[in-house]
Design a protein around this motif. Sequence first.
Motif, PDB file in Angstrom:
ATOM      1  N   HIS A  65       0.826  -1.211   0.000  1.00  0.00           N
ATOM      2  CA  HIS A  65       0.000   0.000   0.000  1.00  0.00           C
ATOM      3  C   HIS A  65       0.861   1.263   0.000  1.00  0.00           C
ATOM      4  O   HIS A  65       0.530   2.246  -0.667  1.00  0.00           O
ATOM      5  CB  HIS A  65      -0.946   0.017   1.199  1.00  0.00           C
ATOM      6  N   GLN A  66       1.970   1.233   0.711  1.00  0.00           N
ATOM      7  CA  GLN A  66       2.869   2.390   0.746  1.00  0.00           C
ATOM      8  C   GLN A  66       3.404   2.696  -0.651  1.00  0.00           C
ATOM      9  O   GLN A  66       3.597   3.861  -1.010  1.00  0.00           O
ATOM     10  CB  GLN A  66       4.042   2.149   1.708  1.00  0.00           C
ATOM     11  N   ALA A  67       3.642   1.677  -1.438  1.00  0.00           N
ATOM     12  CA  ALA A  67       4.143   1.862  -2.804  1.00  0.00           C
ATOM     13  C   ALA A  67       3.020   2.220  -3.774  1.00  0.00           C
ATOM     14  O   ALA A  67       3.203   3.041  -4.674  1.00  0.00           O
ATOM     15  CB  ALA A  67       4.850   0.589  -3.275  1.00  0.00           C
ATOM     16  N   PHE A  68       1.856   1.612  -3.599  1.00  0.00           N
ATOM     17  CA  PHE A  68       0.762   1.746  -4.557  1.00  0.00           C
ATOM     18  C   PHE A  68      -0.110   2.980  -4.334  1.00  0.00           C
ATOM     19  O   PHE A  68      -0.462   3.676  -5.296  1.00  0.00           O
ATOM     20  CB  PHE A  68      -0.105   0.477  -4.504  1.00  0.00           C
ATOM     21  N   ASP A  69      -0.474   3.261  -3.113  1.00  0.00           N
ATOM     22  CA  ASP A  69      -1.448   4.320  -2.842  1.00  0.00           C
ATOM     23  C   ASP A  69      -1.059   5.705  -3.361  1.00  0.00           C
ATOM     24  O   ASP A  69      -1.939   6.454  -3.787  1.00  0.00           O
ATOM     25  CB  ASP A  69      -1.779   4.385  -1.350  1.00  0.00           C
ATOM     26  N   PRO A  70       0.219   6.075  -3.370  1.00  0.00           N
ATOM     27  CA  PRO A  70       0.557   7.391  -3.935  1.00  0.00           C
ATOM     28  C   PRO A  70       0.143   7.571  -5.397  1.00  0.00           C
ATOM     29  O   PRO A  70      -0.074   8.698  -5.833  1.00  0.00           O
ATOM     30  CB  PRO A  70       2.076   7.465  -3.781  1.00  0.00           C
ATOM     31  N   LEU A  71       0.009   6.479  -6.145  1.00  0.00           N
ATOM     32  CA  LEU A  71      -0.425   6.589  -7.543  1.00  0.00           C
ATOM     33  C   LEU A  71      -1.756   7.322  -7.641  1.00  0.00           C
ATOM     34  O   LEU A  71      -1.959   8.129  -8.542  1.00  0.00           O
ATOM     35  CB  LEU A  71      -0.563   5.211  -8.194  1.00  0.00           C
ATOM     36  N   TRP A  72      -2.665   7.029  -6.736  1.00  0.00           N
ATOM     37  CA  TRP A  72      -3.977   7.673  -6.799  1.00  0.00           C
ATOM     38  C   TRP A  72      -4.134   8.788  -5.773  1.00  0.00           C
ATOM     39  O   TRP A  72      -4.844   9.747  -6.026  1.00  0.00           O
ATOM     40  CB  TRP A  72      -5.107   6.641  -6.696  1.00  0.00           C
ATOM     41  N   LYS A  73      -3.435   8.714  -4.662  1.00  0.00           N
ATOM     42  CA  LYS A  73      -3.583   9.761  -3.649  1.00  0.00           C
ATOM     43  C   LYS A  73      -2.925  11.075  -4.072  1.00  0.00           C
ATOM     44  O   LYS A  73      -3.332  12.140  -3.627  1.00  0.00           O
ATOM     45  CB  LYS A  73      -3.003   9.299  -2.309  1.00  0.00           C
ATOM     46  N   ARG A  74      -1.922  10.997  -4.922  1.00  0.00           N
ATOM     47  CA  ARG A  74      -1.250  12.209  -5.408  1.00  0.00           C
ATOM     48  C   ARG A  74      -1.843  12.713  -6.712  1.00  0.00           C
ATOM     49  O   ARG A  74      -1.318  13.642  -7.320  1.00  0.00           O
ATOM     50  CB  ARG A  74       0.243  11.946  -5.577  1.00  0.00           C
ATOM     51  N   GLY A  75      -2.904  12.075  -7.160  1.00  0.00           N
ATOM     52  CA  GLY A  75      -3.618  12.553  -8.330  1.00  0.00           C
ATOM     53  C   GLY A  75      -3.044  12.134  -9.665  1.00  0.00           C
ATOM     54  O   GLY A  75      -3.456  12.653 -10.697  1.00  0.00           O
ATOM     55  N   GLN A  76      -2.091  11.192  -9.686  1.00  0.00           N
ATOM     56  CA  GLN A  76      -1.569  10.715 -10.968  1.00  0.00           C
ATOM     57  C   GLN A  76      -2.663  10.017 -11.771  1.00  0.00           C
ATOM     58  O   GLN A  76      -2.634  10.005 -12.989  1.00  0.00           O
ATOM     59  CB  GLN A  76      -0.403   9.747 -10.741  1.00  0.00           C
ATOM     60  N   ARG A  80      -9.697   4.073  -9.072  1.00  0.00           N
ATOM     61  CA  ARG A  80     -10.200   3.050 -10.000  1.00  0.00           C
ATOM     62  C   ARG A  80      -9.191   2.798 -11.126  1.00  0.00           C
ATOM     63  O   ARG A  80      -8.924   1.657 -11.507  1.00  0.00           O
ATOM     64  CB  ARG A  80     -11.539   3.481 -10.574  1.00  0.00           C
ATOM     65  N   GLN A  81      -8.627   3.868 -11.680  1.00  0.00           N
ATOM     66  CA  GLN A  81      -7.621   3.715 -12.743  1.00  0.00           C
ATOM     67  C   GLN A  81      -6.373   3.010 -12.215  1.00  0.00           C
ATOM     68  O   GLN A  81      -5.780   2.182 -12.918  1.00  0.00           O
ATOM     69  CB  GLN A  81      -7.234   5.079 -13.307  1.00  0.00           C
ATOM     70  N   ALA A  82      -5.975   3.325 -10.998  1.00  0.00           N
ATOM     71  CA  ALA A  82      -4.790   2.699 -10.410  1.00  0.00           C
ATOM     72  C   ALA A  82      -4.999   1.198 -10.251  1.00  0.00           C
ATOM     73  O   ALA A  82      -4.119   0.393 -10.583  1.00  0.00           O
ATOM     74  CB  ALA A  82      -4.452   3.347  -9.068  1.00  0.00           C
ATOM     75  N   TYR A  83      -6.170   0.806  -9.764  1.00  0.00           N
ATOM     76  CA  TYR A  83      -6.437  -0.627  -9.623  1.00  0.00           C
ATOM     77  C   TYR A  83      -6.598  -1.309 -10.974  1.00  0.00           C
ATOM     78  O   TYR A  83      -6.211  -2.474 -11.134  1.00  0.00           O
ATOM     79  CB  TYR A  83      -7.636  -0.882  -8.709  1.00  0.00           C
ATOM     80  N   ALA A  84      -7.124  -0.615 -11.984  1.00  0.00           N
ATOM     81  CA  ALA A  84      -7.208  -1.187 -13.330  1.00  0.00           C
ATOM     82  C   ALA A  84      -5.800  -1.411 -13.885  1.00  0.00           C
ATOM     83  O   ALA A  84      -5.519  -2.456 -14.495  1.00  0.00           O
ATOM     84  CB  ALA A  84      -8.011  -0.267 -14.251  1.00  0.00           C
ATOM     85  N   TRP A  85      -4.912  -0.443 -13.679  1.00  0.00           N
ATOM     86  CA  TRP A  85      -3.521  -0.578 -14.103  1.00  0.00           C
ATOM     87  C   TRP A  85      -2.873  -1.777 -13.407  1.00  0.00           C
ATOM     88  O   TRP A  85      -2.215  -2.605 -14.051  1.00  0.00           O
ATOM     89  CB  TRP A  85      -2.753   0.709 -13.779  1.00  0.00           C
ATOM     90  N   LEU A  86      -3.086  -1.876 -12.077  1.00  0.00           N
ATOM     91  CA  LEU A  86      -2.493  -2.976 -11.314  1.00  0.00           C
ATOM     92  C   LEU A  86      -3.050  -4.323 -11.777  1.00  0.00           C
ATOM     93  O   LEU A  86      -2.294  -5.293 -11.941  1.00  0.00           O
ATOM     94  CB  LEU A  86      -2.736  -2.769  -9.817  1.00  0.00           C
ATOM     95  N   SER A  87      -4.339  -4.382 -12.023  1.00  0.00           N
ATOM     96  CA  SER A  87      -4.978  -5.605 -12.501  1.00  0.00           C
ATOM     97  C   SER A  87      -4.342  -6.070 -13.811  1.00  0.00           C
ATOM     98  O   SER A  87      -3.997  -7.246 -13.966  1.00  0.00           O
ATOM     99  CB  SER A  87      -6.474  -5.345 -12.702  1.00  0.00           C
TER     100      SER A  87
END
Length: 119
Positions: A65-76, A80-87
């Motif tokens: 979560h520490q690595a992943f959450d900044p993708l969406w929390k910082r507005g990149q 939903r898009q972050a989890y689609a990318w990860l999927s």
Amino acid sequence: MKHIICPYCSCPVALVDSKIIYGKSYGQIYLCLVCGAYVGCHPGGTRPLGTPADRATRTARYMAHQAFDPLWKRGQMTRRQAYAWLSQRMRLPPEQTHIGMFDQAQCCRVMQLCAERNK
């Protein structure tokens, strides 16, 4: 109550107050009374946040979560898009792409993918 089986010892888990683990109540958790693996519930309910985990897996999930959450929390991107990318990157169906369901190896993969993306 949802019937959940511990992924470590195959015993049924019990729905209990989180005070057993934390010394203070933060709501319900599913706890394996045999091996001690547990998972929290969504606030105010009994829907599990993922699958029961031992200490090492909980730590791996926290680090993922520490690595992943900044993708969406910082507005990149949106969450939903972050989890689609990860999927897509993990080659998992969206319904199985939740860090709260991942084992240690999958959490390490999340950290690798996020590090590669941020290069």
